[in-house]
Design an enzyme around this catalytic site. Structure first.
Site, PDB file in Angstrom:
ATOM      1  N   THR A  71       9.683   6.264 -14.112  1.00 36.36           N
ATOM      2  CA  THR A  71      10.177   7.233 -13.125  1.00 36.36           C
ATOM      3  C   THR A  71       9.998   6.688 -11.713  1.00 36.36           C
ATOM      4  O   THR A  71      10.913   6.790 -10.874  1.00 36.36           O
ATOM      5  CB  THR A  71       9.418   8.567 -13.289  1.00 36.36           C
ATOM      6  N   ARG A  92      14.032  -1.647 -19.294  1.00 41.91           N
ATOM      7  CA  ARG A  92      14.085  -1.872 -20.738  1.00 41.91           C
ATOM      8  C   ARG A  92      14.882  -0.765 -21.424  1.00 41.91           C
ATOM      9  O   ARG A  92      15.010   0.337 -20.897  1.00 41.91           O
ATOM     10  CB  ARG A  92      12.663  -1.895 -21.316  1.00 41.91           C
ATOM     11  N   ALA A 271       5.108  -4.171 -25.949  1.00 39.00           N
ATOM     12  CA  ALA A 271       4.223  -4.700 -24.909  1.00 39.00           C
ATOM     13  C   ALA A 271       2.871  -5.116 -25.462  1.00 39.00           C
ATOM     14  O   ALA A 271       2.052  -5.644 -24.722  1.00 39.00           O
ATOM     15  CB  ALA A 271       4.048  -3.675 -23.794  1.00 39.00           C
ATOM     16  N   PHE A 380       0.987  14.723  -8.151  1.00 38.52           N
ATOM     17  CA  PHE A 380       1.074  15.972  -8.892  1.00 38.52           C
ATOM     18  C   PHE A 380       0.689  17.123  -7.968  1.00 38.52           C
ATOM     19  O   PHE A 380      -0.059  16.931  -7.005  1.00 38.52           O
ATOM     20  CB  PHE A 380       0.120  15.942 -10.101  1.00 38.52           C
ATOM     21  N   TRP A 408       9.797  12.256  -8.817  1.00 35.24           N
ATOM     22  CA  TRP A 408      10.085  13.127  -9.952  1.00 35.24           C
ATOM     23  C   TRP A 408      10.746  14.425  -9.482  1.00 35.24           C
ATOM     24  O   TRP A 408      11.721  14.882 -10.080  1.00 35.24           O
ATOM     25  CB  TRP A 408       8.798  13.444 -10.724  1.00 35.24           C
TER      26      TRP A 408
END
Length: 555
Positions: A71, A92, A271, A380, A408
């Site tokens: 994000t 990806r 990964a 947040f 976001w």
């Protein structure tokens, strides 16, 4: 509050031809997959020597609280576009396993997404299906060779190649196949990997051209003979047909962000057991098409960034200009010992205890790899000013700036502060990029360099099986390859319970396995799951299609 898919479906996408024109992609290089997706024939892009600045987005050690790396990557690209920069983001591709499982997709979130998110998260342009088909063709040709006389002398107890499927299916982890009598094959223990764990995926993502792809595929070790010599895909005469299956999959995919920024999405190796980055071709295409190319690496910086630098950059000749390290107050408080249920309240003591995790990643990027960096705090609503100030002050002591990321909820507008700092790093700070180790070192010395320099452990212990495999790898000439550390993503150490920034630990190496086609030796420090299972309540239960063919419930 709108879900990710509701936000994505509320935005009117631009025709992909318009996005391509914006990115200066010539018409002859574009292969359309409908109105909003296309493949790029990289060979058709004019080689004028132009190369944009390369920015890597990585993160702190992951926690259940979440970090928001993808994000942030997408929002940063939109933020750079907002300040007038010519930018292309390279990401990806998602795997169907996590999409239908628990993790979710890999198309970003909120107002920082790539679209069409339903297509990207599901079949997209069929790349993963082609990779699975190439993987399974090799498996079929291997078993057929044994069935038809086994002229290479393959020991069926030393077959290391598995079939794959792009789905979380624990039932396939361990199987017995070849049953039913002599005409139906040779009975043996076998198993499946998820497609993203296939070496074919890693090979495709490190290949520089279709010729290089075919050569790398031919080097894949599939088994060993009775006298312990490696058998390759070229020995089975499979690499030509495998390349034929991958001739379109090797071309990177062009889509767009919610704000119309060009996005190239291609490949997605694990990964853990692979290098966890998108393809070299996609990254180079982004650098060719944009003045700034933004890409990301898997998991925390000790895994993702380390492999990006030591494997991908080494093979591709890339020199990153800046690095963004994503963190959240919530995740750092978890590293400080708080439970997930306790993260909503201000707790400076817990944050201070968790800060060493972020600071170690920052120090590694700056002093081990020599790349200028910035910390992006994915904000947040529960984050307090005092908590944010603590992070600012601690990072400033290391000479690294901190920027808030609010992409976001705000899209590119929430990434402008971060975008300006990234541009400043690229323009004003000098990168002194270097790898953690040289390929002239022995495999043991390479492993030790990562453990001591990046993880900050005190040493390495090889179990007897690993010592035996190490001797075999040296005997077969694989000692000069880079190493790909396969360990838990939840700790700097090989123990997922050791949070924050542990010290004075020893990393235990259980197994070593060569990925000769990809060009690295996988160093397994624990039991790495290459075929995940579905959770008790899979995400698939909520996904549906309405009477108009519109997908619902996808995040």
């Amino acid at each position: 509050m709108l879900t990710d898919i509701e936000i994505a479906q509320s935005v009117e996408m631009k025709p992909i031809t318009e996005i391509a024109e914006k990115a200066s992609i010539p018409v002859e290089a574009l292969e359309l997959y409908g109105k909003y997706k296309a493949k790029i024939d990289f060979a058709q892009i004019k080689n004028d020597g132009k190369e944009g600045k390369l920015i890597l987005v990585t993160a702190i050690t992951p926690t259940p609280a979440g970090e928001g790396k993808t994000t942030t990557t997408i929002g940063l690209a939109d933020g750079m576009k907002k300040i007038g920069k010519n930018v292309v983001v390279a990401l990806r591709e998602p795997s169907l396993g996590p999409v239908f499982g628990v993790k979710g997709g890999a198309a970003g979130g909120g107002y920082a997404q790539v679209v069409p998110m339903e297509d990207i998260n599901l079949h997209f342009t069929g790349d993963f299906h082609a990779i699975g088909a190439a993987n399974n063709l090799l498996a079929a040709m291997l078993d057929n060779h044994i069935q038809q006389g086994n002229t290479l002398g393959i020991d069926v107890k030393k077959i290391v190649w598995k079939r794959c499927v792009d789905m979380n299916d624990r039932q396939l982890r361990n199987v017995i196949d070849g049953l039913g009598g002599a005409v139906n094959g040779v009975p043996r223990e076998d198993g499946f990997d998820i497609t993203v764990a296939s070496e074919v995926m890693a090979v495709l993502c490190l290949a520089s051209s279709i010729t290089d792809l075919k050569e790398r595929l031919g080097k894949i070790v599939v088994a060993y003979t009775y006298d312990d010599k490696p058998v390759t895909a070229a020995d089975i005469k499979a690499n030509g047909a495998m390349t034929a299956l991958l001739k379109d999959a090797i071309k990177p995919n062009l889509v767009q962000t919610l704000e119309g920024t060009p996005a190239i999405i291609h490949g997605g190796p694990f990964a853990n057991i692979a290098h966890g980055c998108n393809s070299v071709i996609a990254t180079k295409a982004a650098m060719k098409l944009g003045d700034y190319a933004i890409t990301e690496a898997g998991f925390g910086a000790d895994l993702g960034a380390e492999k990006f630098f030591d494997i991908k950059c080494r093979y591709a000749g890339l020199k990153p200009d800046a690095c963004v390290i994503v963190a959240t107050v919530r995740a750092l408080k978890m590293h400080g010992g708080l439970a997930k249920t306790e993260l909503g309240s201000e707790n400076l003591d817990a944050l201070l205890r968790g800060m060493p995790n972020l600071l170690r990643h920052v120090d590694n990027i700056k002093n081990v790899y020599g790349v200028p960096s910035v910390v992006a705090i994915n904000r947040f609503p529960t984050d307090t000013e005092a908590e944010l100030k603590l992070i600012y002050d601690k990072c400033k002591e290391l000479g690294v700036n901190v920027c808030l990321s609010e992409v976001w909820g705000k899209g590119g507008d929430g990434g402008i502060e971060l975008a300006k700092e990234v541009v400043r790093l690229c323009d004003e700070e000098k990168t002194e990029f270097r790898c953690c180790y040289g390929t002239e070192l022995s495999l043991e010395e390479k492993i030790e360099a990562i453990v001591k320099k990046v993880y900050r452990g005190k040493g390495v212990a090889l179990l007897p099986a690993a010592k035996k495999q190490l001797a075999r790898l040296k005997a077969h000439g694989f000692d000069n390859l880079p190493v790909c550390m396969a360990k838990t993503q939840y700790s700097f150490s090989d123990d997922p319970a050791l949070l924050c920034a542990p010290e004075d630990f020893t990393v235990t190496v259980k197994n070593l396995k060569v990925s000769a086609g990809a060009g690295f030796v996988v160093v397994l420090t624990g039991d790495i799951m290459t075929m995940p299972g579905l959770p008790k309540v899979p995400a698939a239960e909520k996904i549906d299609v309405d009477e108009n063919g519109k997908i619902i419930g996808l995040f």
